[in-house]
Design a protein around this motif. Structure first.
Motif, short mmCIF file in Angstrom:
data_model
loop_
_atom_site.label_atom_id
_atom_site.label_comp_id
_atom_site.label_asym_id
_atom_site.label_seq_id
_atom_site.Cartn_x
_atom_site.Cartn_y
_atom_site.Cartn_z
N PRO A 85 0.82 -1.22 0.00
CA PRO A 85 0.00 0.00 0.00
C PRO A 85 0.85 1.27 0.00
O PRO A 85 0.44 2.29 -0.56
CB PRO A 85 -0.82 -0.11 1.30
N TYR A 117 2.92 11.32 0.51
CA TYR A 117 1.79 10.40 0.41
C TYR A 117 2.18 9.02 0.94
O TYR A 117 1.36 8.30 1.54
CB TYR A 117 1.29 10.31 -1.03
N ARG A 153 1.91 9.14 4.66
CA ARG A 153 0.51 9.10 5.07
C ARG A 153 0.03 7.64 5.18
O ARG A 153 -0.58 7.24 6.17
CB ARG A 153 -0.34 9.88 4.05
N THR A 154 0.35 6.87 4.17
CA THR A 154 -0.09 5.47 4.17
C THR A 154 0.70 4.65 5.19
O THR A 154 0.13 3.79 5.88
CB THR A 154 0.06 4.87 2.76
N ASP A 202 -0.82 5.31 8.44
CA ASP A 202 -2.15 4.69 8.51
C ASP A 202 -2.04 3.20 8.81
O ASP A 202 -2.80 2.66 9.61
CB ASP A 202 -2.90 4.88 7.18
N LEU A 203 -1.10 2.53 8.16
CA LEU A 203 -0.95 1.09 8.39
C LEU A 203 -0.51 0.82 9.83
O LEU A 203 -0.97 -0.13 10.46
CB LEU A 203 0.08 0.50 7.42
N GLU A 205 -3.42 1.43 12.06
CA GLU A 205 -4.43 0.39 11.88
C GLU A 205 -4.02 -0.87 12.66
O GLU A 205 -4.86 -1.50 13.31
CB GLU A 205 -4.58 0.06 10.39
N GLU A 206 -2.75 -1.21 12.58
CA GLU A 206 -2.28 -2.38 13.35
C GLU A 206 -2.22 -2.02 14.83
O GLU A 206 -2.44 -2.89 15.69
CB GLU A 206 -0.89 -2.79 12.84
#
Lengths: 401, 401, 401, 401
Positions: free
Chosen positions: C23, C257, C260-261, C264-265, C268-269
């Motif tokens: 991602p 960018y 950012r991802t 986020d990952l 999320e984890e």
């Protein structure tokens, strides 16, 4: 690895395959996945729900088939009709011609209603045929919503009206390849029984997905249709829909994620705004053509297409030279004239994920190319005409206000 | 956007779709292009030439069809046979079953030769049938080279030999979906008439291309075959081959460039080295299974598959739990048991762009999963057995010597 | 275009740069953008807020600098110190050595506290120095949280305690390059004044971003620090932070960018789950090393690193051969021994976006390589030991439960 | 994930970061790699060789530094000069101003030669200074080849001539950020001692690489330069160049491969053809500005820049509105006026991988925007003027002839 690279971007203005937005390219940039894991059905479920929206149907059943538009045609026909069935089909350009060729080769009895290339489907003839057909020998009406070869958009609402007027039960099958997601299309409202499109058109994806949407009546017809089919058989899909696994054979993981993003972008812009953008770009293109002193292949305004414009060139010019020259000198990709209009028209595709300045860059390029091939165009004239219209009509980008 | 993301890489060991190498993912990371420009035919020409090499044919004619393996099957059958034709087909697992189902639905008279799932095609029965068939009522022999559901590889050389022994003119049609580019396959030498595979298998690409290769005899048969076909009709391709534009309908630009790179990687490694790598990984997998004290679904060594191993689990274990658990806990994707062997086997796909340590990671994962579901495996046992073999046989990477 | 390609995935187990999750690769797959448009500041604002979380600070000010870890070091030092300042710095391996070299070249008066390579920072010496330093001549303590060359993690809480015990005002500067986002790190709780890391480490991105986070005390120190700096000057950033445009010079759009991802990952984890995963993989690696009968370069358990393990090889083996062989034969990338431990250790990096089966594949590879270079390892032994631990401790992937 | 998405392409016409060609985006689309493996030095070696070509030097030594243009400035200065050194520097716009600010903060004694913004460097003053400086107190001449804020290109050949005429040994340091790979630049012929650029400019890559090239004289000066530097120290590079490993700290793997492709594309087109393309697009832009009845911020033709055009707007218009409006309505990114010319100019960047139709699309957009903000431009006028020139001068794309 890149065949015949040129500096800067390629200006892609063929009426398909069209420009893919960066977010969609990104979404597809991935390894394969097990399509039998829980992830793929979860994704597919959202896709099938959302695909219905682009057809404007709530009652239809969509099929996403790993194929092209040609395959989608075959799926529409073989699932609903039986060999020998009488169908009415309109020949108005190369793509309707190819579909008719398929219809004939699949063994249907095709009642071809031909128009001059540049005209729309002759619905008067349809009216007569329906009027005469008291015993309902006509099993289906097959019509191309937008003929990509000539830039002609047919009036589907009228087709529906005629069927209703004559209370005729024929299935209403529509090729929406260069219309759906770009032109006003209303499956439920117009009582379309099967509508179809391909991923590489207004959805702005790579080739590889044929979208076929069937009304309840079409699904019913499928039960008795005797055309031989396996790969294109809806039943195999329906079986897996019931199981909740969705895929009778391996889908493209990349296209599934690409479609998710393509739909997200369309809904973020708003489907009706997308259609309005196409209307704007279509009109701007036609104003440019007029300013150049050239004729639109489409003979009447009612048939003007907002996804592709076929431009007639003077007799002393070979339109293939226009296309060739654009590609060789300006990295511009225009559509060739096909079959009957080969050499006579070149086509500007203005569908998919496209904006005003992309189009104006293309129009400026066409002007230079026209001059190159000997047509005395006034440079800037088409751009000026298009810009005059666009500068009054282009809305602010909503997310940036 | 990523459904059910897990940390780290997904370990993709289903027997398709398989891992795509990074250079292929990169090659496909692109916008659409006009497929009628000179670039696409130039690219296509090299692809068609090189695709013949993976079939090991110089006389065959390849077709690259925007479809899946199921579509490739349909293309092979409908272009060479007519409804009612008698064909011999071997049922040895789920994929041969599905092909036979297609053959029947397409209207052929299928002489099904069934074996237990886990056995290869019964070629003794074929011999009898050929012997009896003095008037050549058998029009084709249809055989899956590698049955993906059970991990069984059939002996195609023997099929050829039988046809020759009986001087039988039947067409020899081969599903090479999980074999071509991974197992030893020789179209010309074995006199195969139609061979086919799909892009998402050993070619290590996304789904979306069906490769069908036809011998001169198959092309000849196509002239009189009366099966209805349009999308799958070879004639439409042949017409465009002659014109030098190659495509009867829009190909996927991304897959064309992806295929170019996929082939380049295969030729750089050497097709025979690729096949040897598969043999090595297949053997390593089987040694691990043996070390675990489990049985291979494949009943005899002569049928062992080097692309997929179906592992039988003890009766008190549901093999679907193995798959589920691998995915939920270790980001490991294994193949489910299908149909008759559902719940009884799980499958380890070891085909495509894969190396030793990827496989050993998978085997270590399977061991942990087996323990999770209650099988008293000795952790490390399978890895040790596989590594003992691999450490003696793995060559240096040529480009790094 | 790919130098020395090998079949299958590269198994990247150097302690940086580490594996980038798909991602994140996807998010960076994009054209440039105008960094002065409203989009980039909007994005940057979220990044700066979220970067604080990975430092576990609410009071710190983060700087995202287009540089490497070496540049981040320079930023930390030159913004807070003046030439001639006395600082205490711990030499325990190659990276602390390089930082000390930088400190000296930048003109500081460095009090080097040296330990054997394989030991942690000698905090007893620190205690003595702080005790003696009644007039606070020591301006800063510089310490590497995790020495990547030897796999040694220092105890930062103890450093803080000592500073507090002696009520010493020295700045507390921490190199968290191979720790932050992987090991337990608490900027606020431990009173760290400057902490730093690089994008290519546990954040699992490409190289190119140095993250430096300054406490209010560090920002205050910056006002009087007389080290010459321009590119690395925090003031230029602070000026643009106030303006809300954030960037004193052009940032990498792609890395913004990507970050950012990546964040986020991680969120999320769950950052603490990420840290727990590293603890699990670190422990598993050490169990494997033990099973192989080899020694960890790290001399005491209290210093064991959960991001990198330096493995001592027997004297008759050159550890560089292990690394070379892994790469040449198994597409495995291990870390070399550096400087004093060159030839003596090879390193397994187990940080960043990584999971159990990736690690087990690596361990299986190391076993085969060890055998290749003449060490009589029992194949499968390390994998078994690691798997025994992992099979008891690995949680289900939350999104898949 | 995409902040403020708009339909269609973003039209990126800021003078950096510029459009990245698809093949470069593709090349960077990859996981990390071990930079200590044999692959990365092999790649780096080719890069260093080829980077010299874009500087047109055979005797220079290039450094590829993980930094921005600002960092490249700092590298050029700190490696060749000592605090207190007298240097002559020309202030002609925002970027020369920022460089001078850096020079001063780094402790040099800067002799600022100021011109009106819109004029080039005052070389008459340089002549006087050189004439007076018999004892060679001037250690360096610092000059921006192309001032990006005003679109002014300085005459470097004249600077060289003056130095030669006065037989002055001062170092000749050139900021080529918005010129190298786009404008005529000749390091060896013009005796430039340090030249520098950044990846996000005419090389058409993401931000992240500063390219600094040092003449033998500059390398010699570096031996005695007493400016403090570590991250930017050439010596660290030179040490690793000798070792053949090239990198003192972790490079961006992605940018290395991206640079390889960026250079390949430039050499495929031909560096001089690239420069000619920029000349063509620059001239076309100026013709459009003239047609609009607007003034170029650049006051004399001799200073016209072929990479960026700063357009003066009438006093009653705020040029920031032009930029804002372009972005909000047409997805067009133009450059703001900076500092002294804020509100007075907007800038059209026409550097990097760009072609004629992209520029014409931009010009058409500027016209519409100008009308939006109240300037009575004749729509199409600028496009017509530019197209008239381009249609006579654009060559065929060589690979497509």
């Amino acid at each position: 690895m890149d065949y015949v690279y040129g500096p800067g971007r390629n200006h892609l203005f063929v009426p398909g395959p069209v420009n893919i937005p960066e977010p969609v390219i990104r979404a597809m940039n991935r390894n394969n996945e097990d399509y039998r894991s829980p992830a793929v059905p979860a994704l597919t479920k959202t896709l099938l729900e959302d695909v219905k929206k682009i057809f404007k149907t709530t009652t239809g059943t969509p099929f996403i088939i790993p194929t092209t538009g040609t395959g989608a045609w075959e799926s529409a026909l073989t699932n609903t009709l039986s060999p020998g069935d009488r169908i009415v089909s309109f020949l108005i350009g190369q793509f309707s011609l190819l579909w008719i060729d398929q219809q004939q080769r699949l063994g249907f009895n095709v009642d071809v209603v031909e128009s001059d290339w540049g005209q729309g489907a002759n619905l008067d003839v349809l009216a007569s045929k329906l009027a005469e057909d008291r015993y309902h020998s006509i099993k289906a009406i097959c019509i191309v919503h937008n003929e990509t070869a000539t830039g002609v958009t047919n009036n589907l609402a009228t087709v529906r009206k005629l069927l209703d007027d004559y209370n005729h039960p024929a299935l209403f099958l529509v090729d929406g390849v260069s219309s759906i997601c770009a032109l006003d299309f209303r499956m439920d409202e117009w009582g379309v029984d099967v509508a179809l499109t391909g991923s590489q058109k207004a959805l702005s994806m790579p080739t590889g997905m044929g979208f076929v949407c069937a009304s309840p009546k079409a699904l019913e017809a499928a039960k008795s249709a005797r055309s031989v089919r396996v790969f294109f058989d809806w039943n195999d899909y329906l079986k897996f829909y019931k199981l909740g696994t969705y895929w009778p054979y391996t889908p493209s993981i990349q296209l599934l994620y690409g479609l998710r993003t393509a739909l997200d972008l369309i809904f973020e812009e708003g489907l009706d705004n997308v259609i309005a953008r196409h209307a704007r770009l279509g009109k701007a293109t036609r104003l440019a053509v007029e300013a150049w002193g050239l004729k639109n292949c489409t003979q009447k305004e009612e048939w003007y297409s907002d996804t592709v414009t076929a431009v007639l060139v003077p007799q002393y010019i070979d339109s293939a030279e226009v296309v060739k020259r654009g590609w060789k000198r300006y990295n511009l990709s225009l559509g060739l004239g096909l079959n009957k209009v080969a050499g006579k028209v070149f086509r500007i595709g203005h569908l998919g994920n496209l904006n005003e300045l992309q189009l104006l860059g293309c129009l400026a390029g066409v002007e230079m190319v026209l001059r190159d091939v000997g047509y005395p165009v006034k440079l800037g004239s088409g751009v000026a005409a298009a810009a005059a219209f666009l500068s009054n009509t282009t809305p602010l980008i909503p997310s940036r206000i």
